[in-house]
Design an enzyme around this catalytic site. Structure first.
Site, PDB file in Angstrom:
ATOM      1  N   TYR A   1       0.830  -1.209   0.000  1.00  0.00           N
ATOM      2  CA  TYR A   1       0.000   0.000   0.000  1.00  0.00           C
ATOM      3  C   TYR A   1       0.865   1.260   0.000  1.00  0.00           C
ATOM      4  CZ  TYR A   1      -4.647  -1.973   0.896  1.00  0.00           C
ATOM      5  OH  TYR A   1      -5.854  -2.610   0.798  1.00  0.00           O
TER       6      TYR A   1
ATOM      7  N   LYS B   1       3.094 -15.256   2.236  1.00  0.00           N
ATOM      8  CA  LYS B   1       3.245 -15.974   0.962  1.00  0.00           C
ATOM      9  C   LYS B   1       4.730 -16.285   0.821  1.00  0.00           C
ATOM     10  CE  LYS B   1       1.604 -17.626  -2.892  1.00  0.00           C
ATOM     11  NZ  LYS B   1       0.725 -18.819  -2.949  1.00  0.00           N
TER      12      LYS B   1
ATOM     13  N   ASP C   1      -3.126 -18.146   0.422  1.00  0.00           N
ATOM     14  CA  ASP C   1      -4.140 -18.866  -0.376  1.00  0.00           C
ATOM     15  C   ASP C   1      -4.773 -19.979   0.459  1.00  0.00           C
ATOM     16  OD1 ASP C   1      -1.651 -20.149  -0.431  1.00  0.00           O
ATOM     17  OD2 ASP C   1      -1.802 -20.776  -2.525  1.00  0.00           O
TER      18      ASP C   1
ATOM     19  N   ASP D   1      -6.324  -6.887   4.263  1.00  0.00           N
ATOM     20  CA  ASP D   1      -7.456  -6.241   3.586  1.00  0.00           C
ATOM     21  C   ASP D   1      -8.375  -7.311   2.991  1.00  0.00           C
ATOM     22  OD1 ASP D   1      -8.997  -4.192   2.326  1.00  0.00           O
ATOM     23  OD2 ASP D   1      -7.974  -4.668   0.448  1.00  0.00           O
TER      24      ASP D   1
ATOM     25  N   ASP E   1     -12.315  -8.930   4.549  1.00  0.00           N
ATOM     26  CA  ASP E   1     -13.602  -8.954   3.829  1.00  0.00           C
ATOM     27  C   ASP E   1     -14.171 -10.368   3.815  1.00  0.00           C
ATOM     28  OD1 ASP E   1     -13.420  -6.225   3.159  1.00  0.00           O
ATOM     29  OD2 ASP E   1     -14.238  -6.597   1.156  1.00  0.00           O
TER      30      ASP E   1
HETATM   31  C1  IPM Z   1     -10.281  -1.215   4.186  1.00  0.00           C
HETATM   32  C2  IPM Z   1     -10.566  -0.588   2.842  1.00  0.00           C
HETATM   33  C3  IPM Z   1      -9.404   0.316   2.486  1.00  0.00           C
HETATM   34  C4  IPM Z   1      -8.148  -0.522   2.413  1.00  0.00           C
HETATM   35  C5  IPM Z   1      -9.588   1.118   1.176  1.00  0.00           C
HETATM   36  C6  IPM Z   1     -10.873   1.920   1.187  1.00  0.00           C
HETATM   37  C7  IPM Z   1      -8.405   1.976   0.882  1.00  0.00           C
HETATM   38  O1  IPM Z   1     -10.772  -1.568   1.880  1.00  0.00           O
HETATM   39  O2  IPM Z   1     -10.142  -0.437   5.161  1.00  0.00           O
HETATM   40  O3  IPM Z   1     -10.226  -2.438   4.266  1.00  0.00           O
HETATM   41  O4  IPM Z   1      -7.864  -1.142   1.388  1.00  0.00           O
HETATM   42  O5  IPM Z   1      -7.435  -0.554   3.423  1.00  0.00           O
HETATM   43 MG    MG Z   2     -10.857  -3.527   2.673  1.00  0.00          MG
END
Ligand code: IPM
Ligand code: MG
Length: 354
Positions: A139, A189, A222, A246, A250
């Site tokens: 990032y 990884k 993975d 990240d 999710d």
């Molecule tokens: C998160 C979001 C952010 C990230 C984006 C919006 C930059 O997806 O906080 O997980 O990738 O960190």
């Molecule tokens: Mg995110």
């Protein structure tokens, strides 16, 4: 207590308003005072000032005891310069406040287990804490936007970590594990990436030298993605880098049944920042149907980690439980027989329960 509010974009303003109702009720009940300073971030800041992380926001955040953020981004800003995207505002505030440690707790609540895409017997009882490195890695490595090199369009991003960066986030994970299930799963990884091989070596070393009482295992990312689905209950603390964290968070959020319930804390050496893990959901913005509970749970984390008010934090969590138990649901969690409420009604119900 000084709190900087950064509602941001999309549903951000609605969910932050609901969470502020809850925070105010908590302050009243537990006898402390809050001074709010609302500032711009993300797309709203681009519209208002031309940049996604204005100086006034930085000044306010640094002077605050904590920052409460809604969400940033939306299709309106899809075509702006990549260095000025709304998301850049979020990355800049993380870096500027030194928020290297991102905590994303995920547990499968009985109110949402049936919404999990996993069979409930697999999902139920899951309780993990993702500890994501937040100010390093790909990032923040050099980004080279697409350009022609030797006649071929080329772009690159660099994944870079230093030993101190790995040590401080690993330390946070080990310390957290000591207060929970005493197990850390480090995700990398290492079969492909040099940065991952160093990460794995440092984490292994630290466990042997400083945390022999904490169990440590390693997964390639993975395999970890697969293990989340196969056996989410095996995880206690998941330690990982910025980009893997990240993606995995999710994945973890949907296993819980709804992304709308999950909070996060971003911590460093100064002001902490609290936000729900979901995005700005532009498709439902302004309709009063967003779920504010992820933000309200973030307020509980803020009370605990930045304001030193454990009892108040527990009261917020108990109030959410009570309201859910009474059958109140925002549309994302609604099913027949329950009571459908709006974003602001949910905030008021939780505030009243406090
Ligand atoms: C998160 C979001 C952010 C990230 C984006 C919006 C930059 O997806 O906080 O997980 O990738 O960190
Ligand atoms: Mg995110």
């Amino acid at each position: 207590m000084k709190i900087t509010l950064l509602p941001g974009d999309g549903i951000g303003p609605e969910i932050v308003a609901a969470a502020v109702d809850v925070l105010n009720a908590t302050a009243k009940k537990f006898n402390f005072e809050i001074e709010y300073d609302e500032q711009l971030i993300g797309g709203a800041a681009i519209d208002g000032t031309g940049v996604p992380y204005p100086e006034a926001t930085a000044v306010s955040a640094k002077a605050a005891d904590a920052v409460l953020l809604g969400a940033v981004g939306g299709p309106k800003w899809d075509d702006v310069d990549p260095t000025l995207r709304p998301e850049k505002g979020l990355l800049q505030i993380r870096k500027d406040l030194g928020l290297y440690c991102n905590l994303r707790p995920m547990s499968v609540s009985k109110y949402t287990a049936h919404l999990s895409p996993l069979k409930s017997e697999r999902a139920e009882g899951t309780d993990m804490l993702i500890v994501r490195e937040l100010t390093g890695g790909i990032y923040f490595g050099e980004h080279n936007e697409a350009k022609e090199i030797n006649g071929v369009e080329t772009a690159s991003d660099i994944e870079l970590y230093t030993r101190p960066e790995v040590e401080r986030i690993a330390r946070f994970a080990f310390e957290s594990a000591r207060k929970r299930g005493k197990k850390v799963t480090s995700v990398d990884k290492a079969n492909v990436l040099a940065s991952s091989r160093m990460w794995r070596r440092i984490v292994t070393e630290m466990q042997a030298n400083e945390y022999p009482d904490v169990e440590l295992n390693h997964y390639y990312v993975d395999n970890c993605a697969m293990q989340f689905v196969l056996g989410p209950r095996q995880f206690d603390v998941v330690l990982t880098n910025n980009i893997f964290g990240d993606i995995l968070s999710d994945e973890a959020s949907v296993i819980a049944g709804s992304i709308g319930l999950l909070p996060s804390a971003s911590l460093g050496d100064g002001t902490g920042l609290y936000e729900p893990i979901h995005g700005s959901a532009p498709d439902i913005a302004g309709q009063g149907i967003a779920n504010p509970l992820g933000t309200i749970y973030s307020v509980a984390m803020m009370l605990r980690y930045s304001l030193g008010k454990d009892e108040a934090a527990a009261a917020v969590e108990a109030a959410v439980e009570k309201v859910l138990d009474e059958g109140y649901r925002t549309p994302d969690l609604y099913a027949e027989g329950l009571k459908r409420v709006s974003t602001s009604e949910m905030g008021k119900l939780v505030a009243d329960a406090i």
